[in-house]
Design a protein around this motif. Structure first.
Motif, short mmCIF file in Angstrom:
data_model
loop_
_atom_site.label_atom_id
_atom_site.label_comp_id
_atom_site.label_asym_id
_atom_site.label_seq_id
_atom_site.Cartn_x
_atom_site.Cartn_y
_atom_site.Cartn_z
N VAL A 138 41.71 -59.55 4.56
CA VAL A 138 42.84 -59.28 5.44
C VAL A 138 44.07 -58.88 4.63
N GLU A 139 44.76 -57.85 5.12
CA GLU A 139 45.98 -57.36 4.47
C GLU A 139 47.14 -57.44 5.44
N ALA A 140 48.34 -57.67 4.90
CA ALA A 140 49.56 -57.64 5.71
C ALA A 140 49.88 -56.19 6.04
N ASP A 141 50.12 -55.89 7.30
CA ASP A 141 50.43 -54.52 7.72
C ASP A 141 51.92 -54.29 7.85
N ARG A 142 52.69 -55.32 7.57
CA ARG A 142 54.14 -55.21 7.46
C ARG A 142 54.60 -56.44 6.69
N SER A 143 55.83 -56.47 6.25
CA SER A 143 56.31 -57.62 5.49
C SER A 143 56.35 -58.86 6.39
N ILE A 144 56.04 -60.00 5.78
CA ILE A 144 55.97 -61.27 6.51
C ILE A 144 56.84 -62.29 5.78
N LYS A 145 57.67 -62.99 6.51
CA LYS A 145 58.59 -63.95 5.90
C LYS A 145 57.89 -65.28 5.61
N ASP A 146 58.42 -65.97 4.62
CA ASP A 146 57.97 -67.32 4.29
C ASP A 146 58.05 -68.21 5.53
N SER A 182 54.53 -59.08 1.08
CA SER A 182 54.86 -57.66 1.19
C SER A 182 53.80 -56.91 1.99
N LYS A 183 54.18 -55.82 2.58
CA LYS A 183 53.23 -54.96 3.29
C LYS A 183 52.16 -54.48 2.32
N GLY A 184 50.89 -54.53 2.73
CA GLY A 184 49.78 -54.10 1.90
C GLY A 184 49.21 -55.20 1.04
N GLU A 185 49.87 -56.35 0.98
CA GLU A 185 49.39 -57.46 0.17
C GLU A 185 48.25 -58.18 0.88
#
Length: 348
Positions: free
Chosen positions: A227-235, A326-329
Motif C-alpha cells: 500500500v502506498e500513500a496517494d497524498r500526504s498524510i499527517k501524523d 509523504s505522497k508515494g511513500e
C-alpha cells in the motif's frame, strides 16, 4: 499497547527439504539447492515444488514467503503466476463491490465532502501538544481518483479471494462476539476517548459514502500487494481499522493458512486470547506490509503503528500514522508485539 501480527504472502502448505527428509521420503536429498541462489543452506526454509520438485528458499521467492505453510505448493514456473488482472474501473461495479451507501443522486460518488471538512476542522482546532488526539484521514477530492484507489483495493481483494469488510466479523465455529471483552486484556487496555471515538466513526461514515482513505494498493514483484500513500498524510491520522474474522488464538496457533493474523486480545488466560483473521473478510489493512525490524534501515521505514483500544467494552485495533507520510511513500509497521519473536529479517 503493542500488537503482534503474523503474515504469509501467498501459497498454502509447501514442503520443506527438512520436513520431507524427516518423513523418510526416498526422493528427498539434503543436497537440494535453491534454484534462485544455488545454495542448500537453511534447509528448513527450502521449499520443494509439488510438481517439478525443485527447491526454493522462502526468502528467495518473489513475493517472499515468511513461513512454511502446510499442503501443496507450486513454484512460480509451475503455478504460472501472473500479475492480477485489474478490477474494472466501472463506477457502478465499484459502488456495489464496497456496498457504498447511495445518495438520492446515485450516479456518482460524492465529490463535495464539505460537511466532512467542517467536522474535521472542528476536530483539529481542539488539538494540542498535551492532548494528542487522533485525526480523521483526508480523502482525495477528485472522485475519479477515489474510484481508482478503490479499484486498486478491489483488485487485491479479488485476487486474494477475500470479501470486503470494514468491521470485525463473528462467524459460526469461531469466537463469538460475547468473548471480545477488553477487561480480559493482561495489564489492561487503554480506552478510546469520546473525541477519538467520534473521529473513528467519522472515518467509517466517509468510507460508507465512498470517500475512501487516500491510499493505492500496488503489486510489487518483491513484496506482493502493498500500500502506498496517494497524498500526504499527517501524523496521528487514522489510516484504517484492522478487521477480519475474530477467532481464538488457541484455534490458530498451528494454522499456517491464517493469512496476516493480528492480535486482538492478549488475555491472562491463554484460552481467552483472540486474533483477527483477515483471510476471508477484510479491508485495506490486510495489504499493509511489515518492516524488517532487525536493521536500523528497516526500522526507519516504519510510518504506522498498531494500537489496540477499548471501544465500548470491546477490543479493537487501529492503524495510525506515527509520523508525517509523504505522497508515494509505502506504508509499513512493525509486526512484532510482546514476544518479539516473529521473523522479519527477510522483509524489506
Amino acid at each position: 499497547m503493542v500488537v503482534s501480527r503474523r503474515r504469509r504472502t501467498q501459497a498454502s502448505n509447501p514442503r520443506s527439504v527438512l520436513r520431507k527428509s524427516m518423513a523418510g521420503d526416498s526422493d528427498s536429498d539434503l543436497d537440494t539447492v535453491c534454484e534462485e541462489c544455488s545454495s542448500g543452506k537453511q534447509p528448513a526454509k527450502l521449499l520443494l515444488c509439488d510438481k517439478c520438485d525443485k527447491g526454493f528458499h522462502l526468502f528467495c521467492l518473489r513475493p517472499i514467503l515468511v513461513s512454511v505453510p502446510k499442503g501443496s505448493w507450486f513454484c512460480p514456473s509451475c503455478s504460472k503466476h501472473q500479475i492480477p488482472k485489474s478490477f474494472p474501473l466501472v463506477q457502478t461495479k465499484i459502488i456495489d463491490f464496497f456496498r457504498i451507501k447511495r445518495s438520492p443522486d446515485s450516479s456518482y460518488i460524492s465529490s463535495s465532502p464539505d460537511s466532512i471538512g467542517k467536522k474535521r476542522k472542528k476536530t483539529s482546532l481542539v488539538m494540542s501538544k498535551k492532548k494528542r488526539k487522533l485525526l480523521p484521514y483526508n480523502p482525495t477530492i477528485d472522485p475519479q481518483r477515489r474510484l481508482e484507489q478503490m479499484a486498486s483495493l478491489a483488485t487485491a481483494l479479488r485476487a486474494s479471494n477475500t470479501e470486503f469488510s470494514n468491521n470485525l466479523t463473528y462467524v459460526s465455529g469461531k469466537a463469538p462476539r460475547s468473548v471480545n471483552q477488553a477487561v480480559f486484556e493482561k495489564g489492561g487496555m487503554q480506552v478510546l476517548c469520546k473525541q477519538d471515538a467520534e473521529t473513528l466513526a467519522l472515518c467509517k461514515n466517509m468510507m460508507d459514502r465512498g470517500e475512501c482513505p487516500p491510499l493505492m494498493v500496488v503489486f510489487d514483484p518483491y513484496e506482493g500487494f502493498t500500500v502506498e500513500a496517494d497524498r500526504s498524510i499527517k501524523d496521528l491520522t487514522i489510516i484504517t481499522e484492522y478487521v477480519g474474522d475474530v477467532d481464538y488464538l488457541s484455534n490458530r496457533e498451528d494454522d499456517y493458512d491464517g493469512d496476516s493474523m493480528m492480535t486482538l486480545l492478549h488475555a491472562s488466560d491463554p484460552l481467552q486470547c483472540l486474533v483477527i483473521c483477515p483471510d476471508k473478510r477484510s479491508n485495506i489493512a490486510r495489504f499493509i506490509s511489515g518492516i524488517n525490524n532487525h536493521t536500523p534501515e528497516g526500522r526507519k521505514k516504519q510510518n504506522l503503528k498498531c494500537v489496540r483500544f477499548n471501544i465500548n467494552g470491546e477490543a479493537r485495533v487501529l492503524l495510525v500514522a506515527n509520523r508525517d507520510i509523504s505522497k508515494g511513500e509505502r506504508l509499513y509497521y512493525d509486526y512484532n508485539g510482546y514476544e518479539h519473536e516473529y521473523p522479519t529479517e527477510h522483509f524489506v
